[in-house]
Design a protein around this motif. Structure first.
Motif, short mmCIF file in Angstrom:
data_model
loop_
_atom_site.label_atom_id
_atom_site.label_comp_id
_atom_site.label_asym_id
_atom_site.label_seq_id
_atom_site.Cartn_x
_atom_site.Cartn_y
_atom_site.Cartn_z
N PRO A 23 35.85 56.40 33.43
CA PRO A 23 35.75 55.08 32.78
C PRO A 23 37.13 54.55 32.40
CG PRO A 23 35.01 56.81 31.31
CD PRO A 23 35.27 57.45 32.64
N LEU A 24 37.31 53.25 32.58
CA LEU A 24 38.56 52.59 32.27
C LEU A 24 38.37 51.77 30.99
CD1 LEU A 24 41.44 51.73 33.15
CD2 LEU A 24 40.37 49.86 34.39
N ASP A 25 39.19 52.04 30.00
CA ASP A 25 39.12 51.29 28.74
C ASP A 25 40.06 50.09 28.86
OD1 ASP A 25 38.58 50.43 26.23
OD2 ASP A 25 39.62 52.05 25.21
N ILE A 26 39.49 48.94 29.17
CA ILE A 26 40.27 47.73 29.40
C ILE A 26 40.79 47.17 28.08
CG2 ILE A 26 40.13 45.38 30.31
CD1 ILE A 26 38.09 46.39 32.30
N GLU A 27 40.09 47.44 27.01
CA GLU A 27 40.42 46.90 25.70
C GLU A 27 41.86 47.21 25.28
OE1 GLU A 27 39.18 44.88 22.19
OE2 GLU A 27 37.86 45.38 23.83
N ILE A 28 42.34 48.42 25.58
CA ILE A 28 43.68 48.81 25.13
C ILE A 28 44.77 48.27 26.05
CG2 ILE A 28 42.87 50.87 23.95
CD1 ILE A 28 43.82 52.50 26.35
N SER A 29 44.40 47.80 27.23
CA SER A 29 45.39 47.29 28.17
C SER A 29 45.77 45.84 27.93
CB SER A 29 44.87 47.43 29.61
OG SER A 29 44.60 48.78 29.89
N ARG A 37 41.55 36.91 24.73
CA ARG A 37 40.84 37.30 23.50
C ARG A 37 40.41 36.07 22.71
NH1 ARG A 37 41.12 42.75 22.25
NH2 ARG A 37 42.68 43.92 23.40
N TYR A 98 37.74 42.08 31.50
CA TYR A 98 37.52 42.14 30.05
C TYR A 98 36.41 41.16 29.65
CZ TYR A 98 38.40 41.29 25.09
OH TYR A 98 38.25 41.11 23.74
N ASP A 101 32.92 42.44 30.59
CA ASP A 101 32.44 43.50 29.70
C ASP A 101 31.55 44.51 30.42
OD1 ASP A 101 32.41 44.77 27.21
OD2 ASP A 101 30.55 43.78 26.65
N GLY A 102 32.01 44.95 31.58
CA GLY A 102 31.28 45.98 32.32
C GLY A 102 30.27 45.46 33.33
#
Length: 108
Positions: A23-29, A37, A98, A101-102
């Motif tokens: 899984p890739l956490d896009i939120e931190i990128s 945002r 982002y 959202d998946g």
């Protein structure tokens, strides 16, 4: 010590045709002051009952009307107006991912 000991049974060991999917956490990128945002927060606060009223069905593995509105607004901010270019951006650009959202990228 055995070198060929398998630590995790779920990983493919000797096949060239499989890929490990993590899984890739896009939120931190994405930086906290990125305009994507702002668009997301703005659309989340909107009352979209009229928009949802026009959609009598939404499939399970499909972007919601709220996500599609976010994508269209963000695409217009970046001067992307073609539906094919928006589809391509949803598959390649992390900011569009982002906003999805998946959910999978929408078809043009």
């Amino acid at each position: 010590m055995r070198l060929n000991k398998i630590l995790q049974g779920d990983y493919t060991v000797s096949s060239l045709y499989h890929q490990i999917k993590l899984p890739l956490d896009i939120e931190i990128s994405i930086p906290s002051d990125d305009p994507v945002r702002l668009v997301s927060a703005f659309v989340e606060d909107m009352n979209l009952s009229d928009l949802y009223g026009t959609y009598d069905r939404t499939r399970k593995n499909q972007a919601t009307p709220r996500q599609m509105l976010k994508i269209v607004i963000y695409a217009a901010m970046n001067r992307i107006y073609s539906s094919r270019d928006i589809e391509s951006a949803c598959k390649r650009d992390i900011n569009f991912m982002y906003l999805l959202d998946g959910a999978p990228a929408p078809d043009h």
